[in-house]
Scaffold this motif. Structure first.
Motif, PDB file in Angstrom:
ATOM      1  N   CYS A 137       0.833  -1.212   0.000  1.00 11.57           N
ATOM      2  CA  CYS A 137       0.000   0.000   0.000  1.00 11.57           C
ATOM      3  C   CYS A 137       0.865   1.259   0.000  1.00 11.57           C
ATOM      4  O   CYS A 137       1.784   1.389   0.787  1.00 11.57           O
ATOM      5  CB  CYS A 137      -0.923  -0.004   1.215  1.00 11.57           C
ATOM      6  SG  CYS A 137      -1.846   1.527   1.412  1.00 11.57           S
ATOM      7  N   THR A 138       0.535   2.178  -0.889  1.00 10.34           N
ATOM      8  CA  THR A 138       1.307   3.414  -1.031  1.00 10.34           C
ATOM      9  C   THR A 138       0.718   4.553  -0.217  1.00 10.34           C
ATOM     10  O   THR A 138       1.206   5.676  -0.304  1.00 10.34           O
ATOM     11  CB  THR A 138       1.331   3.863  -2.486  1.00 10.34           C
ATOM     12  OG1 THR A 138      -0.019   3.936  -2.920  1.00 10.34           O
ATOM     13  CG2 THR A 138       2.032   2.881  -3.348  1.00 10.34           C
ATOM     14  N   CYS A 175      -1.805   6.237  -0.709  1.00 14.63           N
ATOM     15  CA  CYS A 175      -2.212   7.352  -1.561  1.00 14.63           C
ATOM     16  C   CYS A 175      -3.608   7.847  -1.211  1.00 14.63           C
ATOM     17  O   CYS A 175      -3.972   8.968  -1.534  1.00 14.63           O
ATOM     18  CB  CYS A 175      -2.184   6.926  -3.029  1.00 14.63           C
ATOM     19  SG  CYS A 175      -3.423   5.681  -3.433  1.00 14.63           S
ATOM     20  N   GLY A 176      -4.418   6.988  -0.584  1.00 19.73           N
ATOM     21  CA  GLY A 176      -5.727   7.425  -0.131  1.00 19.73           C
ATOM     22  C   GLY A 176      -6.798   7.507  -1.200  1.00 19.73           C
ATOM     23  O   GLY A 176      -7.874   8.045  -0.968  1.00 19.73           O
ATOM     24  N   CYS A 181      -8.486   5.064  -2.214  1.00 18.78           N
ATOM     25  CA  CYS A 181      -9.552   4.219  -1.668  1.00 18.78           C
ATOM     26  C   CYS A 181     -10.425   5.024  -0.712  1.00 18.78           C
ATOM     27  O   CYS A 181     -11.653   5.019  -0.802  1.00 18.78           O
ATOM     28  CB  CYS A 181      -8.962   3.006  -0.969  1.00 18.78           C
ATOM     29  SG  CYS A 181      -7.699   3.402   0.253  1.00 18.78           S
ATOM     30  N   CYS A 213      -8.148   1.515  -6.031  1.00 13.89           N
ATOM     31  CA  CYS A 213      -6.729   1.283  -5.745  1.00 13.89           C
ATOM     32  C   CYS A 213      -5.932   1.066  -7.023  1.00 13.89           C
ATOM     33  O   CYS A 213      -6.230   0.181  -7.811  1.00 13.89           O
ATOM     34  CB  CYS A 213      -6.531   0.092  -4.823  1.00 13.89           C
ATOM     35  SG  CYS A 213      -4.760  -0.153  -4.477  1.00 13.89           S
TER      36      CYS A 213
HETATM   37  S1  SF4 Z   1      -5.790   3.136  -2.927  1.00 19.18           S
HETATM   38 FE1  SF4 Z   1      -5.756   2.728  -0.753  1.00 19.18          FE
HETATM   39  S2  SF4 Z   1      -5.099   0.617  -0.591  1.00 19.18           S
HETATM   40 FE2  SF4 Z   1      -4.543   1.292  -2.633  1.00 19.18          FE
HETATM   41  S3  SF4 Z   1      -2.446   2.024  -2.445  1.00 19.18           S
HETATM   42 FE3  SF4 Z   1      -3.778   3.804  -2.180  1.00 19.18          FE
HETATM   43  S4  SF4 Z   1      -4.075   3.949   0.027  1.00 19.18           S
HETATM   44 FE4  SF4 Z   1      -3.270   1.900  -0.369  1.00 19.18          FE
END
Ligand code: SF4
Ligand code: SF4
Lengths: 458, 267
Positions: free
Chosen positions: A323-324, A326-327, A329, A398
């Motif tokens: 998981c990066t 990145c938010g 989700c 994601c």
């Molecule tokens: S979308 Fe959510 S689960 Fe996927 S990398 Fe970004 S923070 Fe992590």
């Protein structure tokens, strides 16, 4: 002097390789805590998904501007690695631009490409810092998302600043090197006529015009060391950071779920129980999971659902390390959008934090160490779990096919089936289904009453 | 002038089987379609369409039971599988091949989750089914209400859209009406949940700043639509409640796509 630098370089290289190996083994061991599950099926489809989503960054382009910017960093990262090869060989052999004489016609083109990418990476990293701290993109703000407080924000900032420093070192190294070459100093001068000025760094040469030859050599050496030591340090750092996605993103996508997003995974251990309860013959699951190759029943399952990381599948745990943060989700999650405690990004970060705590336990108390904590309760609360609508927006959003919903569902299963801890109105719904064959308290014999109204005028 | 009196019939599987007959499709009504007063009207609209185009269909009637979707998603896998196995026994007992349902939750469960437990059917959502009828020219919207000048926005349900990638069928159905289709900002794969899935419909929401359905209805109202079209019983309730919450129930209506088609056909 030269030989001393060479020894130092080899020592740094070996130390980095040793340390990274250690880290990788620790992480692999943590991922292996998860339950086994075969994700080696459908190789064609998996390969295709990996090419599109990981190599092709398909989902990043959902937002084209950010997609392009991320692609620059990604391409820069992969392609500049080719250049590292020369740097490493130069470092070990004590040579200077080893490849230049052998591939004279293409050499400048290659370096020009690297420089353009390095410059691109530099610009994008500055833009990304601005997005975080000036434009204040909502999903990246710690005030709005409690899971980002402290380390996660520093982690992101450290990485961006480090990349900027590395790229500046690379470009100014080329510039100072070009000036030394022009002046014909020592072995730098030997490449006069072989290596020209480069596309970007030529504009940085005036910066060094006033330097003495000694100062210039000192700068050139410093920049070279800073660049390569920085890269080695970065490689180690990545194993502690959300930036592990640069490595794990690929296998993570390869092994990601293939079934339709709405399909929740079956629990074959329950199928057996239900078949016994209904007096049906016990069959094997569609995947043969009830009976193993020897035709024996597998060992009893420990728990229904998941309480801790050991109960999750290994892919859930690899997801967490990939998981990066990145938010995307969380920005898509209806519960998060409307202010509920649930944040799918936090679910992934909690899972990773839990594993890192376990790792620290292993390192300080030995590999059999167990604390009395668990993912459910100490990291993720019931309130978060209960807020999920299973809408799959997080799964869809994601960029590297992580599935936070799968973890949420497994934790819910534990709460409901092992702890009987469902909200009271869910228990009422359950008993209605059980007794009335519908989630509401209606008599099953009234189920067909609607048909009486078919001929009534609306 | 005598008005032609239409009579609609709803054959059950039990009756059909007793007379040694087989339907083309089984219409899976679902719990909401059977018991929810508002959604019963959707069931009826769909049955009238089936009658109108002369498709040989049947329902299970009292033999139908909850698919188990809310139980599974709330975490009660045991209860889900009890329901699933019992339903599969009934369906397989009647040798069912093809199922149509108006509920995306039933659709998803029957289509994706029953096969592993021994229930293999061709499962079709009513939006796809209606799309087929329109494409074949078996449904022509012209005899009933006119939709000229009306603005309709479609709310994607998670279990139809993201879960099963059905985005165009309901839109194609709406396009058959002579109305203006307007899209919200979050649509298709990015659609926002109505807030009812995953068992949420059956409990109070967790504390937050807003209810999900209110957020979604605000977006729908923002398009200036006078009709919010849905294709799911839970979306229907959540959108209707949201419209009431905004005191717009006089000017904005929530309809299922099959109701709009039935209205357009004068059924
Ligand atoms: S979308 Fe959510 S689960 Fe996927 S990398 Fe970004 S923070 Fe992590
Ligand atoms: S599935 Fe659950 S966690 Fe994921 S976006 Fe929907 S509500 Fe949020």
């Amino acid at each position: 002097m030269e030989i001393f630098q060479q020894i130092l370089f080899v020592v740094a290289l070996v130390a980095t390789a040793w340390y990274i190996t250690k880290r990788v083994r620790l992480i692999a061991r943590a991922i292996n805590l998860g339950r086994p599950e075969n994700r080696f099926d459908h190789a064609d489809e998996r390969l295709k998904t990996m090419l599109l989503v990981a190599f092709g960054q398909k989902k990043m382009f959902a937002n084209p501007l950010v997609g392009v910017m991320h692609f620059v960093i990604y391409a820069g990262f992969i392609i500049i690695n080719i250049e590292i090869l020369e740097i490493i060989l130069d470092g070990i052999l004590g040579t200077h631009r080893l490849f230049a004489p052998y591939i004279t016609p293409v050499y400048p083109i290659l370096i020009d490409v690297f420089e353009v990418l390095a410059f691109g990476v530099l610009v994008v990293c500055v833009v990304f810092l601005c997005r975080r701290f000036i434009a204040r993109v909502s999903r990246l703000q710690a005030e709005r998302h409690r899971e980002l407080r402290g380390w996660p924000v520093s982690d992101a900032t450290i990485i961006l600043v480090a990349e900027i420093v590395l790229m500046v070192a690379f470009l100014t190294w080329n510039a100072s090197d070009s000036v030394l070459r022009d002046r014909g100093v020592g072995h730098y001068g030997e490449l006069q006529g072989v290596v020209p000025d480069f596309l970007i760094s030529q504009y940085l040469k005036p910066l060094f015009a006033g330097f003495s030859d000694t100062a210039l050599v000192a700068y050139e050496r410093t920049a070279w060391w800073l660049h390569i030591l920085g890269i080695l340090a970065f490689a180690v750092y990545v194993t502690y950071s959300k930036h592990l996605h640069i490595a794990l993103g690929f296998p993570n996508v390869y092994f990601s779920d293939l079934q339709p997003k709405g399909e929740m995974q079956n629990m074959p251990e329950i199928t057996k129980e239900v078949q016994l309860a209904l007096g049906l013959p016990v069959t094997t699951g569609a995947d043969g999971s009830q009976v193993n190759d020897n035709g024996e029943q597998p060992a009893e399952v420990g728990r229904f659902g998941a309480k801790d990381v050991q109960d999750l599948k290994w892919i859930n745990l690899m997801n967490a390390y990939s998981c990066t943060e990145c938010g995307r989700c969380t920005a898509a999650c209806p519960a998060s959008i409307t202010g509920k405690k649930l944040s799918p990004r936090k679910i992934m970060m909690d899972t990773r934090d839990r594993m890192e705590d376990i790792q620290r336990g292993w390192q300080t108390h030995g590999n059999d160490y167990q604390d009395d904590k668990s993912l459910l309760g100490d990291y993720i609360t019931a309130e978060e779990l209960n807020a999920c609508t299973t809408c799959q927006a997080c799964v869809n959003a994601c960029p590297i096919n992580i599935n936070p919903l799968d973890i949420i569902l497994q934790l819910r299963r534990y709460r409901v089936m092992e702890e009987s801890q469902a909200p009271a109105s869910w228990n009422a719904m359950f008993s209605n289904i059980e007794n009335n064959m519908a989630p509401w308290k209606f008599s099953p014999s009234d189920r067909f009453n609607w048909a009486d109204q078919v001929n009534e005028v609306k | 002038m005598t008005q032609e009196v239409k009579t609609y019939t709803v054959p059950t599987m039990a009756d059909m089987a007793a007379s040694g007959d087989e339907p083309e499709i089984l219409f899976w009504v679902g719990c909401a379609g059977s018991f929810d007063d508002r959604y019963k009207r959707v069931t009826i609209a769909f049955v009238r369409i089936l009658n109108h185009v002369g498709i040989k269909f049947a329902v299970l009637g009292p033999e139908e039971a909850c698919t188990g979707d809310p139980a599974r998603r709330a975490g009660n896998e045991f209860l889900f599988q009890m329901q699933a196995m019992a339903n599969i026994q009934v369906l397989n007992g009647y040798n069912i091949k093809k199922i149509v349902t108006a509920c995306p939750h039933c659709f998803n469960t029957l289509k994706n989750e029953y096969p592993e437990l021994g229930g293999n059917y061709e499962v079709i959502h009513h939006s796809q089914f209606l799309q087929g009828l329109i494409n074949e020219g078996r449904v022509r919207v012209k005899d009933g209400e006119s939709f000229k000048g009306r603005r309709i926005t479609f709310h994607d349900s998670c279990y139809l859209g993201r879960a099963n990638k059905i985005y165009e069928a309901p839109r194609d159905v709406l396009a058959a009406l002579d109305a203006d289709l307007v899209e919200m900002k979050r649509v298709r794969a990015n659609g926002l949940c109505c807030g009812a899935g995953g068992g949420q419909y059956f409990k109070e929401p967790e504390p937050g700043t807003k209810d999900v359905n209110v957020e979604r209805v605000e977006e729908a109202l923002g398009t200036g639509a006078d009709t919010i079209a849905v294709a799911c019983p839970f979306c229907m309730t959540m959108m209707s409640d949201g419209v009431k919450n905004k005191n717009r129930e006089d000017s904005v209506r929530v309809y299922d796509i099959s109701e709009l088609i039935a209205q357009g056909q004068g059924l």
